[in-house]
Design a protein around this motif. Structure first.
Motif, PDB file in Angstrom:
ATOM      1  N   GLU A 168      26.927  39.118  21.202  1.00 47.61           N
ATOM      2  CA  GLU A 168      26.514  39.848  19.988  1.00 47.61           C
ATOM      3  C   GLU A 168      25.369  40.807  20.287  1.00 47.61           C
ATOM      4  N   LEU A 169      24.419  40.335  21.080  1.00 47.71           N
ATOM      5  CA  LEU A 169      23.257  41.179  21.409  1.00 47.71           C
ATOM      6  C   LEU A 169      23.685  42.377  22.254  1.00 47.71           C
ATOM      7  N   ILE A 170      24.639  42.151  23.134  1.00 45.28           N
ATOM      8  CA  ILE A 170      25.128  43.253  23.970  1.00 45.28           C
ATOM      9  C   ILE A 170      25.876  44.263  23.104  1.00 45.28           C
ATOM     10  N   GLU A 171      26.726  43.717  22.249  1.00 47.24           N
ATOM     11  CA  GLU A 171      27.509  44.613  21.379  1.00 47.24           C
ATOM     12  C   GLU A 171      26.618  45.367  20.401  1.00 47.24           C
ATOM     13  N   GLY A 172      25.535  44.726  19.986  1.00 49.75           N
ATOM     14  CA  GLY A 172      24.583  45.394  19.101  1.00 49.75           C
ATOM     15  C   GLY A 172      23.612  46.287  19.863  1.00 49.75           C
ATOM     16  N   GLU A 173      23.855  46.423  21.149  1.00 51.87           N
ATOM     17  CA  GLU A 173      23.041  47.261  22.035  1.00 51.87           C
ATOM     18  C   GLU A 173      21.575  46.858  22.073  1.00 51.87           C
ATOM     19  N   ARG A 174      21.339  45.578  21.846  1.00 53.09           N
ATOM     20  CA  ARG A 174      19.963  45.086  21.955  1.00 53.09           C
ATOM     21  C   ARG A 174      19.711  44.540  23.354  1.00 53.09           C
ATOM     22  N   LEU A 175      20.760  44.074  23.969  1.00 47.10           N
ATOM     23  CA  LEU A 175      20.640  43.556  25.332  1.00 47.10           C
ATOM     24  C   LEU A 175      21.428  44.463  26.253  1.00 47.10           C
ATOM     25  N   LYS A 176      20.705  45.045  27.233  1.00 49.52           N
ATOM     26  CA  LYS A 176      21.369  45.957  28.161  1.00 49.52           C
ATOM     27  C   LYS A 176      21.047  45.531  29.578  1.00 49.52           C
ATOM     28  N   PHE A 177      22.077  45.509  30.399  1.00 43.94           N
ATOM     29  CA  PHE A 177      21.852  45.233  31.821  1.00 43.94           C
ATOM     30  C   PHE A 177      21.925  46.561  32.547  1.00 43.94           C
ATOM     31  N   GLU A 178      20.801  47.010  33.097  1.00 47.69           N
ATOM     32  CA  GLU A 178      20.780  48.323  33.720  1.00 47.69           C
ATOM     33  C   GLU A 178      20.768  48.251  35.237  1.00 47.69           C
ATOM     34  N   ALA A 190      15.701  41.012  24.649  1.00 50.24           N
ATOM     35  CA  ALA A 190      16.500  41.655  23.599  1.00 50.24           C
ATOM     36  C   ALA A 190      15.715  41.793  22.300  1.00 50.24           C
ATOM     37  N   GLY A 191      14.476  41.326  22.305  1.00 52.97           N
ATOM     38  CA  GLY A 191      13.630  41.452  21.112  1.00 52.97           C
ATOM     39  C   GLY A 191      14.036  40.557  19.960  1.00 52.97           C
ATOM     40  N   VAL A 192      14.639  39.440  20.275  1.00 46.82           N
ATOM     41  CA  VAL A 192      15.069  38.520  19.220  1.00 46.82           C
ATOM     42  C   VAL A 192      13.863  37.721  18.727  1.00 46.82           C
ATOM     43  N   THR A 193      13.737  37.551  17.423  1.00 44.77           N
ATOM     44  CA  THR A 193      12.711  36.633  16.922  1.00 44.77           C
ATOM     45  C   THR A 193      13.351  35.256  16.781  1.00 44.77           C
ATOM     46  N   PHE A 194      12.737  34.306  17.426  1.00 50.64           N
ATOM     47  CA  PHE A 194      13.340  32.966  17.418  1.00 50.64           C
ATOM     48  C   PHE A 194      12.254  31.917  17.589  1.00 50.64           C
ATOM     49  N   GLY A 195      12.622  30.678  17.307  1.00 51.86           N
ATOM     50  CA  GLY A 195      11.712  29.557  17.512  1.00 51.86           C
ATOM     51  C   GLY A 195      12.539  28.298  17.696  1.00 51.86           C
ATOM     52  N   THR A 196      11.848  27.223  18.071  1.00 51.94           N
ATOM     53  CA  THR A 196      12.534  25.935  18.208  1.00 51.94           C
ATOM     54  C   THR A 196      11.895  24.947  17.235  1.00 51.94           C
ATOM     55  N   LEU A 197      12.479  23.793  17.117  1.00 54.23           N
ATOM     56  CA  LEU A 197      11.884  22.766  16.260  1.00 54.23           C
ATOM     57  C   LEU A 197      10.862  21.922  17.027  1.00 54.23           C
ATOM     58  N   ASP A 235      36.487  34.389  26.153  1.00 61.45           N
ATOM     59  CA  ASP A 235      36.193  35.799  26.428  1.00 61.45           C
ATOM     60  C   ASP A 235      34.703  36.095  26.432  1.00 61.45           C
ATOM     61  N   GLU A 236      33.979  35.483  25.501  1.00 57.23           N
ATOM     62  CA  GLU A 236      32.573  35.848  25.318  1.00 57.23           C
ATOM     63  C   GLU A 236      31.755  35.725  26.609  1.00 57.23           C
ATOM     64  N   PRO A 237      31.785  34.545  27.267  1.00 54.62           N
ATOM     65  CA  PRO A 237      30.984  34.457  28.508  1.00 54.62           C
ATOM     66  C   PRO A 237      31.446  35.453  29.566  1.00 54.62           C
ATOM     67  N   ARG A 238      32.742  35.676  29.643  1.00 51.99           N
ATOM     68  CA  ARG A 238      33.262  36.633  30.641  1.00 51.99           C
ATOM     69  C   ARG A 238      32.792  38.045  30.316  1.00 51.99           C
ATOM     70  N   GLN A 239      32.800  38.392  29.040  1.00 53.35           N
ATOM     71  CA  GLN A 239      32.362  39.742  28.662  1.00 53.35           C
ATOM     72  C   GLN A 239      30.875  39.944  28.965  1.00 53.35           C
ATOM     73  N   VAL A 240      30.093  38.878  28.784  1.00 59.31           N
ATOM     74  CA  VAL A 240      28.671  38.976  29.142  1.00 59.31           C
ATOM     75  C   VAL A 240      28.548  39.264  30.639  1.00 59.31           C
ATOM     76  N   LEU A 241      29.293  38.517  31.443  1.00 60.50           N
ATOM     77  CA  LEU A 241      29.232  38.716  32.895  1.00 60.50           C
ATOM     78  C   LEU A 241      29.675  40.125  33.277  1.00 60.50           C
ATOM     79  N   GLN A 242      30.744  40.575  32.629  1.00 60.15           N
ATOM     80  CA  GLN A 242      31.303  41.877  33.004  1.00 60.15           C
ATOM     81  C   GLN A 242      30.433  43.046  32.558  1.00 60.15           C
ATOM     82  N   SER A 243      29.489  42.768  31.667  1.00 59.13           N
ATOM     83  CA  SER A 243      28.593  43.859  31.256  1.00 59.13           C
ATOM     84  C   SER A 243      27.452  44.058  32.248  1.00 59.13           C
ATOM     85  N   ILE A 244      27.424  43.230  33.287  1.00 59.01           N
ATOM     86  CA  ILE A 244      26.366  43.373  34.303  1.00 59.01           C
ATOM     87  C   ILE A 244      26.882  44.269  35.429  1.00 59.01           C
TER      88      ILE A 244
END
Lengths: 398, 340, 265
Positions: free
Chosen positions: A255-265, A176-183, A288-297
């Motif tokens: 959020e990433l799916i809704e922002g169209e950054r993460l797409k399952f094709e 999804a092109g997220v910039t991230f890091g861990t501690l 709802d959130e986890p279910r919506q992620v699943l349903q977007s696949i």
């Protein structure tokens, strides 16, 4: 250890101690007993533990240790049905705090706290080994320019099975092109284990130190692997900077799916059921959130178990139970696995390290045909792979 | 410098404390006699055993067959069982009488209990828990090899001035010498000046021999964190191979098992022909305890586990996936040999 | 019952995984390593505190080491110990077991009253297990090494314990005062009390004694007092192994392995 209510003389001093430890949480209870009647421990143990009696003890300041004090998984089922909205978990954790003072705690729990104290994690492993979960993927150290801090947590850092969840999540975030890091090796233990075994005083110290660490590191959005870390950050940590925004990864993926950054094709022809972790659903209303992620696949079919969403059945791992021995046959996950199998799903999806561990353990013991357990992140990762790989993996061939 | 009770000039010989329990010599004592013989040969150094007990004189010949030139025996009913006060007193007297240059003891619980006590009484240096011994070329000083810090460091320690140069040595690091029944040696009975009031230790219960000695096992199957407390398959494989079961530190820390079979730096040093190591990552603290094995098989789920660097045959998988077919294959192979 | 005066000897050790060797200079790097209380010494503290609960009395902690030990003395106080003494002086440094046991024994003499001296069975860094019997000899007390299940019979001034043996155990009883080396894992060390921790960190009675504060002879402590010397360090070498990775399904791997192991079957 349990004491008959009739023979106890109430003492002001004891009452004060109990009242202080439980924060007066039990005061509104009018002893209707709904909590005891519905406690899911009755499903596995044949008899319920008397939540009502524990609350009574907290209310009246009775000394002694209630049976079942350490059995509670803090699943919140009783609280969700309590007519007077008693903070039952708080009462129980308060009684556990007193048990720490009296040194009446189950074997192994002091060692757990020493592990957190000396090593900074619940596994008693060196902090230098904390970043090793990444294996072949590179995850950089967090900097305040990053979109999110990925809070890995002790289980995804040290438990070999949960490490795979962390790696799957990393590949999804990268896609999804997220910039991230861990501690990295400075990542602290979130304090959930310490709090849930009832050592509120030590948990408070951990919370205080970690909140300051996050503020100093410039953390705003913190995405957690575990719902328990999320619950700590969202509900127990002070928001020192004012813009500290903890999220469970299921929320962030949506959020990433809704922002169209993460797409399952790719098609992922997989029939799944979703097991709600208590700390997402009942505790935080995240259903709802986890279910919506699943349903977007595309191609993925989601079927529901009877007990779902806020009515989910606990896996048995909360409330510090991960660090105590649960006798075979007394595990909630032993009930949950057949429930999942009955739906005809190939995969039971969840998004909590404790749920994943408990469900897989039960599955290994019971064995339910082709049923497998996967984390939401692993399903998402699979869906992002090429069609052929995904369909091979989905059918369990790889 | 703290002065010892006698000096290097008066001292001579390598002496070995022959530890016995219920009329049987500890294996490590014979290992030490064998090693001392090897060190002494060509230097003309006498090897002397010190044996305490009640009617244990017969054991002296065993030590002589293993390489001792002389055995000093203190035989007395009051020495029937090991007591710190009784034994420390008698051993100290024998040492001060004979003035050995070197005094070696097995690093067993009793050996360490005694060594620590008499080293201070004699005001001398003690190198504890050695994994090898040698004599310095020129000076003839004892050099003890010890493992330090769990990090793969070997330290060489010596005691230049004080006498005797004391060392305790782990069981299993040296081989038990082949007994030579024809070997002749001197047995000297030492008068025991001990009365009941000298012994304040009361032994109320004494239980030995129940456990297995994994330091002598020819085949060893070891399990660690990966077994998750379940030793069923490990036990099955071990008994199929006429072997013993051992473990790393983790199962002890987890409370799954006692320390009886713990292998490694703080456990036993083993020298099996075959070691099958299951679900053990292979930190140095463990591998020092199996590295003398002829062949090592490692089964571990983590391909990067350090155990694979110390193994001959490596299988990357969960031990619970590997052991069932392995047990079947061993059964079949043994069947093919006509079984045993 | 008579209250017990208990001395708990502790050591602070580097976490084993933190110690590195500089292979060039063959010296041990102990710079910024994380430390902990030597694990069996945690069992010592638990045992001391349990005995105090049973018999009354006092738990006094003693350690020898650099000033960085001090926070760990306070940690012992937070667990429940009454006071702590740290023998800290460059003159104590580089001591072997003879010099260490002498210095600790002299520190204990200065503390004065003691019935029981509890030590861990061995330290995770040195692993000699020789200091407890050494202390016992300097102070001429009885000793029980590798002990668990300690029971003080305070009326008869005796102590009874189960003691590990090679391949077994014994139960012995000896007179007080006694020096005991506590078997690792003999109990589960209690966690700190957080209120006590606040007190221990701010006002906990930790006294640092230099060599001149206790009655020791200079030539009997530290490096000069140590008859043993380190003659050299080396990196451990491991035997060359075949390192053959077996591939395939578990069944295939098992088959190949059995072929390879045929001489042992």
């Amino acid at each position: 250890m349990s004491q008959s209510v009739d023979t106890i003389l109430l003492q002001d001093e004891t009452w004060e101690r109990v009242d202080k430890a439980t924060g007066g949480a039990a005061a509104p209870c009018f002893q209707c007993g709904v909590c005891t009647a519905i406690c899911p421990l009755g499903l596995v143990k044949g008899e319920t533990i008397s939540i009502r009696k524990m609350v009574r003890q907290a209310q009246l300041g009775l000394p002694g240790w209630a049976d079942g004090l350490w059995e509670c998984t803090t699943c919140l089922w009783c609280e969700s049905r309590c007519p007077h909205e008693v903070d039952i978990t708080r009462a129980i954790l308060g009684l556990r705090q007193l048990a720490w003072k009296e040194r009446e705690v189950p074997e192994g729990l002091p060692t757990l706290l020493w592990d957190v104290y000396f090593d900074g994690n619940t596994w008693g492993r060196p902090p230098s080994e904390r970043p090793l979960w990444t294996k072949d993927v590179t995850v950089k150290e967090f900097s305040s320019d990053d979109e999110i801090l990925l809070y890995v947590g002790d289980d995804a850092a040290y438990d070999r099975r949960i490490q795979k969840v962390g790696r799957a999540l990393v590949s999804v975030l990268e896609a999804a092109g997220v910039t991230f890091g861990t501690l990295g090796e400075h990542e602290p233990s979130c304090g959930d284990a310490v709090r849930s075994v009832g050592h509120g005083e030590y948990a408070a110290e951990i919370i205080d130190a970690n909140a300051r660490l996050f503020q100093e590191a410039g953390v705003k959005t913190a995405v957690t692997v575990s719902p328990h870390s999320y619950d700590m950050f969202a509900n127990r940590y002070p928001n020192l900077s004012g813009d500290f925004r903890p999220l469970h990864y299921s929320q962030y993926l949506l959020e990433l799916i809704e922002g169209e950054r993460l797409k399952f094709e790719n098609e992922l022809p997989l029939k799944v059921t979703y097991h709600d972790p208590c700390y997402l659903s009942r505790r935080n209303g995240i259903c709802d959130e986890p279910r919506q992620v699943l349903q977007s696949i595309p191609g993925l079919e989601l079927v529901e178990m009877e007990r779902s969403r806020e009515d989910t059945l606990c896996c048995g791992g909360g409330g510090g139970r991960m660090w105590m021995e649960t006798a075979a046959g007394e595990r909630f996950s032993d009930l949950r696995v057949p429930e999942a199998a009955e739906t005809g799903a190939e995969v039971v999806v969840t998004c909590c390290p404790y749920c994943l561990s408990c469900l897989e353990d039960s599955l290994n013991v019971i064995g339910k045909g082709k049923l497998r357990v996967m984390e939401l992140a692993e399903v998402a990762h699979l869906a992002l792979q090429s069609g052929a790989v995904a369909s091979d993996a989905a059918s369990g061939r790889s | 410098m703290t002065k010892s009770l006698y000096g290097a000039k008066e001292a001579s010989g390598i002496w070995i404390y022959l530890e016995q329990s219920q009329g049987q010599l500890e294996g490590v004592s014979l290992e030490l006699v064998g090693k001392a013989r090897e060190l002494a040969d060509g230097r003309g150094i006498p090897i002397v055993g010190v044996l305490l007990g009640d009617q244990v004189g017969d054991l002296a010949q065993e030590a002589i067959a293993a390489g001792a030139d002389e055995v000093r025996v203190a035989d007395d009913p009051l020495l029937r069982q090991y007591t710190t006060d009784g034994y420390a007193r008698v051993v100290t007297e024998i040492i001060l009488e004979g003035k050995p240059d070197i005094l070696l003891l097995g690093a067993t619980p009793d050996g360490r209990d005694l060594a620590g006590r008499i080293a201070v009484r004699l005001r001398t240096g003690l190198t504890a828990d050695c994994t090898d011994l040698k004599l310095e070329e020129k000076s003839g000083l004892l050099i003890g090899e010890v493992w330090g810090f769990g990090g793969g460091v070997i330290a060489y320690i010596k005691c230049p001035d004080n006498r005797p140069q004391m060392a305790t040595v782990r069981a299993g690091v040296f081989a038990v010498p082949k007994p030579d029944a024809a070997r002749k040696g001197k047995v000297v009975n030492v008068p025991v000046k001990l009365s009941e009031k000298d012994i304040k230790v009361q032994v109320l219960e004494h239980v030995v021999g129940g456990g297995v000695d994994i330091t002598r096992a020819e085949v060893l199957v070891a399990a660690g964190r990966g077994c998750q407390g379940d030793f069923t398959l490990v036990n099955e494989l071990a008994s199929l191979l006429d072997g013993e079961v051992g473990w790393s530190r983790v199962p002890v820390d987890e409370g799954w098992v006692s320390r009886d079979g713990m292998i490694g730096q703080t456990g036993y040093t083993t020298r099996p022909k075959l070691a099958i190591v299951c679900g053990i990552s292979g930190a140095f603290q463990f591998t020092v305890g199996v590295e003398k094995a002829e062949t090592i098989v490692a089964i571990n789920i983590d391909a990067e586990a350090p155990i694979f660097e110390a193994a001959d045959y490596c299988i990357v998988d969960d031990m619970f996936n590997v052991l069932p077919p392995l047990i079947e294959a061993v059964k079949k192979a043994r069947g093919g040999n006509g079984g045993r | 019952m008579r209250p017990l005066q208990i001395i708990a000897c502790v050591k602070v050790v580097p976490k084993p995984e933190e110690v590195k060797v500089d292979t060039k200079t063959m010296t041990i790097e102990r710079g910024e390593v994380r430390s902990e209380i030597n694990p069996p010494d945690m069992n010592v503290l638990e045992m001391a505190l349990t005995l105090k609960e049973q018999h009354g009395g006092k738990v006094t902690v003693i350690a020898m080491g650099p000033p960085l030990f001090e926070p760990y003395m306070r940690l012992a106080l937070a667990m429940g110990a009454d006071e702590a003494y740290l023998l800290s002086d460059r003159a104590f440094a580089a001591a072997d077991t003879l010099a260490t046991s002498y210095a600790l024994a002299q520190g204990i003499r200065k503390i004065g009253d003691y019935d029981l001296i509890l030590c861990g069975e061995e330290s995770s860094d040195g692993a000699t297990a020789q200091v407890p019997p050494g202390i016992a000899e300097w102070l001429e007390t009885s000793q029980i090494t590798y002990a668990e299940d300690l029971e003080v019979l305070s009326d008869s001034k005796m102590v009874k314990a189960k003691r590990e043996l090679a391949g077994g155990y014994e139960v012995i009883q000896v007179p007080l005062p006694c020096t005991v080396s506590v078997k690792i894992g003999a109990n589960e060390p209690r966690f700190m009390d957080m209120e006590r921790k606040v007190w221990a960190e701010a006002d906990g009675p930790v006294t640092v004694w230099a060599a001149s504060d206790i009655d020791v002879e200079a030539e009997m402590i530290g490096l000069p007092g140590s008859p043993t010397i380190v003659d050299g360090l080396a990196q451990a070498e491991s035997t060359e192994r075949k390192r053959e990775f077996l591939e395939g399904t578990p069944e295939e791997q098992a088959k190949v392995l059995v072929e390879r192991l045929r001489p042992y079957l």
